[in-house]
Scaffold this active site. Structure first.
Site, PDB file in Angstrom:
ATOM      1  N   LEU A 224      58.243  60.488  85.266  1.00 55.05           N
ATOM      2  CA  LEU A 224      59.558  60.753  85.832  1.00 55.05           C
ATOM      3  C   LEU A 224      59.420  60.537  87.334  1.00 55.05           C
ATOM      4  O   LEU A 224      58.591  61.176  87.980  1.00 55.05           O
ATOM      5  CB  LEU A 224      60.019  62.176  85.545  1.00 55.05           C
ATOM      6  CG  LEU A 224      60.860  62.399  84.271  1.00 55.05           C
ATOM      7  CD1 LEU A 224      60.029  62.086  83.043  1.00 55.05           C
ATOM      8  CD2 LEU A 224      61.386  63.817  84.228  1.00 55.05           C
ATOM      9  N   SER A 225      60.218  59.629  87.866  1.00 49.01           N
ATOM     10  CA  SER A 225      60.060  59.253  89.264  1.00 49.01           C
ATOM     11  C   SER A 225      60.447  60.402  90.193  1.00 49.01           C
ATOM     12  O   SER A 225      61.088  61.374  89.794  1.00 49.01           O
ATOM     13  CB  SER A 225      60.906  58.022  89.579  1.00 49.01           C
ATOM     14  OG  SER A 225      60.513  56.926  88.789  1.00 49.01           O
ATOM     15  N   GLN A 226      60.041  60.263  91.458  1.00 46.40           N
ATOM     16  CA  GLN A 226      60.368  61.257  92.479  1.00 46.40           C
ATOM     17  C   GLN A 226      61.882  61.384  92.604  1.00 46.40           C
ATOM     18  O   GLN A 226      62.585  60.386  92.776  1.00 46.40           O
ATOM     19  CB  GLN A 226      59.756  60.834  93.808  1.00 46.40           C
ATOM     20  CG  GLN A 226      59.938  61.835  94.928  1.00 46.40           C
ATOM     21  CD  GLN A 226      59.157  61.438  96.164  1.00 46.40           C
ATOM     22  OE1 GLN A 226      58.205  60.656  96.097  1.00 46.40           O
ATOM     23  NE2 GLN A 226      59.574  61.956  97.305  1.00 46.40           N
TER      24      GLN A 226
END
Length: 401
Positions: free
Chosen positions: A100-102
């Site tokens: 899950l990206s920043q």
């Protein structure tokens, strides 16, 4: 983190995001508040062991709830899979293969995507499903298609999205192929980096469409490409500053062990240089991104762990995608004025790097977002600086980064 704090976590995460992006438009604020990031994390996530290292260690929600919860609600990426889903064996590095990206980077990309009510969006790289969930909340599930190459991740994401009533179309397949059954799309967004824009995306973008994708070169992974497709099958766009994303699986590097580049009997030429290897490959991501654009097909690797028999403290390796040439630049651990250079093969790679650095600095160090990309109707892809008819470099045809 207490249960009370957990209940406030979406609002707290939104505050962290808006410290970076500034105030979000109301529809996106609502999406970030109503689509909880924690709902898209598996029970076991992977924490980086140390900065700069690819290795990760598992964190189980059942036994380490506080650390798991802190990761869920922090403005940091959360690794949800390593080694393409294969459990690491003893001694194997647990390199990340999905995350899950920043959150602040997610929000920034969604703003660049510039969606409007009624837009249909194709997302490449479902991962845990959170980004697809945000899009589905904003546009309605019927208007969002998300493609994930890993069937297991796709199934898990579909379950999480269904549980929240969001229900975009989740497709298990190769993101490079898009999903023609749902085309045309008003917007295409990728959550994995590409070194070459897949032709299928251009064919599936509708009139007035927009493609936003993280970018990678053989040298560096950094930033985004914002691309406008043309009716003739080509496209034009500019690069934008941004984060670093994992590469699309079909465009990963073919070489993981740099020693395979060197063959028995190689007799390199030896010399010296005053250009520091840290200038071109020392962690300045925007500078490295530019080097990647003007040095297509060149790769780097640092060896900071010499053996007793080695006569260097740190060594920068450089080689070409064709595996015909290589170079090394050595720091002796004593002084930083000159560095030993070895070069082998038909190309003198360090000479090419030094020439690129000299051009860039003499040109006033044009920023990453001064560069752009043209895609011709025949599929050729060319990077340019300043203006499309200015200085240009080809994008390697195989797209491996």
């Amino acid at each position: 983190m207490t249960s009370e704090a957990t209940e406030r976590a979406p609002a707290g995460l939104l505050r962290l995001v808006e410290r970076v992006t500034g105030p979000l438009p109301a529809p996106w604020r609502d999406a970030f508040e109503q689509v909880p990031r924690a709902a898209f994390l598996p029970d076991v996530v992977w924490l980086q062991l140390a900065d700069g290292l690819p290795d990760h260690t598992p964190c189980d929600r059942a036994t380490d709830h506080d650390r798991w919860n802190d990761l869920a609600w922090s403005d940091t990426p959360a690794v949800i899979q390593v080694r393409d889903g294969r459990e690491p064996e003893s001694g194997e590095p647990a390199w990340p293969s999905s995350s899950l990206s920043q959150p602040s980077i997610v929000a920034a990309m969604l703003l660049v995507l510039d969606v409007a009510d009624g837009h249909r969006v194709l997302e490449i790289g479902t991962g845990g499903g959170w980004n697809a969930g945000l899009l589905a909340h904003r546009l309605g599930g019927a208007n969002v298609v998300t493609v994930e190459v890993d069937p297991g991740l796709a199934a898990e994401a579909r379950g999480r999205l269904d549980a929240l009533g969001l229900r975009p179309t989740v497709v298990a397949g190769d993101g490079a192929e898009g999903w023609a059954a749902g085309a045309p799309y008003d917007r295409i967004v990728s959550t994995c980096s590409v070194a070459r824009v897949p032709s299928a995306w251009l064919g599936q973008a509708g009139a007035g469409g927009l493609i936003v994708t993280p970018w990678a070169t053989a040298w560096a992974t950094y930033g985004n490409l914002v691309l406008t497709p043309h009716q003739d099958g080509g496209a034009r766009g500019r690069f934008a500053h941004g984060g670093a994303f994992m590469s699309m699986r079909g465009q990963r590097s073919r070489v993981r062990d740099v020693t395979t580049v060197v063959r028995a009997g190689d007799a390199p030429d030896t010399g010296t240089t005053t250009l520091s290897p840290w200038d071109v490959a020392g962690g300045d991501r925007p500078a490295e991104a530019v080097m990647g654009l003007v040095l297509p097909g060149l790769r780097t690797h640092w060896n900071d762990d010499p053996t007793e028999d080695d006569d260097f403290r740190s060594r920068l390796w450089i080689w070409d995608d064709a595996l015909t040439s290589w170079a090394t630049v050595d720091y002796d651990g004593r002084q930083l004025e000159t560095f030993r250079v070895r070069q082998h093969g038909p190309r003198r790679l360090w000479d090419e790097v030094a020439a690129a650095w000299s051009w860039w600095t003499s040109a006033g160090r044009p920023a990453f977002d001064v560069f752009g990309l043209d895609i011709g109707p025949d599929g050729t892809q060319t990077v340019w600086c300043g203006e499309p008819n200015g200085l240009s470099w080809p994008v390697p045809p195989d797209g491996c980064s």
